[in-house]
Scaffold this motif. Sequence first.
Motif, mmCIF file in Angstrom:
data_model
loop_
_atom_site.group_PDB
_atom_site.id
_atom_site.type_symbol
_atom_site.label_atom_id
_atom_site.label_comp_id
_atom_site.label_asym_id
_atom_site.label_seq_id
_atom_site.Cartn_x
_atom_site.Cartn_y
_atom_site.Cartn_z
ATOM 1 N N LEU A 25 0.835 -1.205 0.000
ATOM 2 C CA LEU A 25 0.000 0.000 0.000
ATOM 3 C C LEU A 25 0.866 1.250 0.000
ATOM 4 N N GLN A 26 1.907 1.248 0.826
ATOM 5 C CA GLN A 26 2.792 2.411 0.880
ATOM 6 C C GLN A 26 3.443 2.661 -0.476
ATOM 7 N N ARG A 27 3.879 1.596 -1.131
ATOM 8 C CA ARG A 27 4.489 1.742 -2.461
ATOM 9 C C ARG A 27 3.516 2.344 -3.468
ATOM 10 N N SER A 28 2.232 2.093 -3.267
ATOM 11 C CA SER A 28 1.235 2.599 -4.221
ATOM 12 C C SER A 28 0.698 3.975 -3.840
ATOM 13 N N GLY A 29 1.250 4.572 -2.787
ATOM 14 C CA GLY A 29 0.866 5.931 -2.425
ATOM 15 C C GLY A 29 -0.304 6.059 -1.473
ATOM 16 N N VAL A 30 -0.726 4.961 -0.855
ATOM 17 C CA VAL A 30 -1.819 5.006 0.109
ATOM 18 C C VAL A 30 -1.252 5.416 1.468
ATOM 19 N N LEU A 31 -1.919 6.331 2.145
ATOM 20 C CA LEU A 31 -1.511 6.749 3.479
ATOM 21 C C LEU A 31 -1.864 5.651 4.484
ATOM 22 N N LEU A 32 -0.901 5.244 5.299
ATOM 23 C CA LEU A 32 -1.148 4.258 6.356
ATOM 24 C C LEU A 32 -1.276 4.973 7.685
ATOM 25 N N HIS A 33 -2.283 4.580 8.450
ATOM 26 C CA HIS A 33 -2.514 5.151 9.781
ATOM 27 C C HIS A 33 -2.662 3.991 10.757
ATOM 28 N N ASP A 34 -1.636 3.769 11.560
ATOM 29 C CA ASP A 34 -1.564 2.644 12.496
ATOM 30 C C ASP A 34 -2.180 3.042 13.836
ATOM 31 N N LEU A 35 -3.362 2.516 14.127
ATOM 32 C CA LEU A 35 -4.047 2.880 15.368
ATOM 33 C C LEU A 35 -3.268 2.454 16.613
ATOM 34 N N TYR A 36 -2.713 1.256 16.606
ATOM 35 C CA TYR A 36 -1.973 0.797 17.788
ATOM 36 C C TYR A 36 -0.685 1.593 17.962
ATOM 37 N N GLY A 37 -0.079 2.037 16.877
ATOM 38 C CA GLY A 37 1.108 2.881 16.974
ATOM 39 C C GLY A 37 0.759 4.289 17.445
ATOM 40 N N ALA A 38 -0.358 4.818 16.960
ATOM 41 C CA ALA A 38 -0.776 6.180 17.302
ATOM 42 C C ALA A 38 -1.351 6.292 18.709
ATOM 43 N N TYR A 39 -1.976 5.213 19.173
ATOM 44 C CA TYR A 39 -2.680 5.279 20.456
ATOM 45 C C TYR A 39 -2.309 4.114 21.377
ATOM 46 N N PRO A 40 -1.043 4.034 21.802
ATOM 47 C CA PRO A 40 -0.655 2.941 22.698
ATOM 48 C C PRO A 40 -1.377 3.019 24.051
ATOM 49 N N ASP A 41 -1.854 4.217 24.390
ATOM 50 C CA ASP A 41 -2.607 4.403 25.643
ATOM 51 C C ASP A 41 -4.113 4.265 25.437
ATOM 52 N N TRP A 42 -4.537 4.008 24.204
ATOM 53 C CA TRP A 42 -5.939 3.840 23.821
ATOM 54 C C TRP A 42 -6.758 5.122 23.950
ATOM 55 N N LYS A 43 -6.113 6.259 24.077
ATOM 56 C CA LYS A 43 -6.814 7.541 24.155
ATOM 57 C C LYS A 43 -6.869 8.123 22.750
ATOM 58 N N ILE A 44 -7.953 7.844 22.072
ATOM 59 C CA ILE A 44 -8.107 8.220 20.667
ATOM 60 C C ILE A 44 -8.412 9.711 20.537
ATOM 61 N N ASP A 45 -7.691 10.370 19.665
ATOM 62 C CA ASP A 45 -7.919 11.776 19.354
ATOM 63 C C ASP A 45 -9.057 11.834 18.330
#
Length: 178
Positions: A25-45
């Motif tokens: 996906l990254q090679r094809s230009g799709v933006l990746l958004h990793d929820l577990y990487g972004a929210y290790p504390d589970w506090k979702i913005d």
Amino acid sequence: MKIIAILAHPDLKASRANRALCQELQRSGVLLHDLYGAYPDWKIDVEQEQKLLLEHDRIILQFPLYWYSSPPLLKKWFDDVLEYGWAYGTGGDKLKGKAFMVATTTGGSDKEYRSGGFNRYTLSELLRPIERTLTRCEAEFLPPFVTYNTTKATDAELLQDARRYAEIVRMPLELLIS
């Protein structure tokens, strides 16, 4: 067309299949958004997540199948982000017409996910709660992409599937729903 893949994998480093899918996906230009990487504390913005949804035309929800469902942080994401008055209900039309696709991986074979098979139900049947959540928000639910048999697949097989995935994700809507 702007595409985002919202990844919900609790241990991406340990997943050959999901890593292969993400790399293509990254090679094809799709933006990746990793929820577990972004929210290790589970506090979702919530505001940030809603902004990302508004900025993209096609949203891919990518996750490994966990006990016939999504991993728990993705469920929390649905609960927190798809608010009444924003995603559905009175004034809740922000996802109207947005195209969503589920991309999931499973260790079982496609034969195990057939009506009457080992798991009793098809993947489409098991994904119905997600489908209905999104259609309740007046979004377009695209046919899911499934990578089966991930525990037995070779790296070459996973790469081939990942390439097919990246191609499908970028296909025009008319080809996906025809």
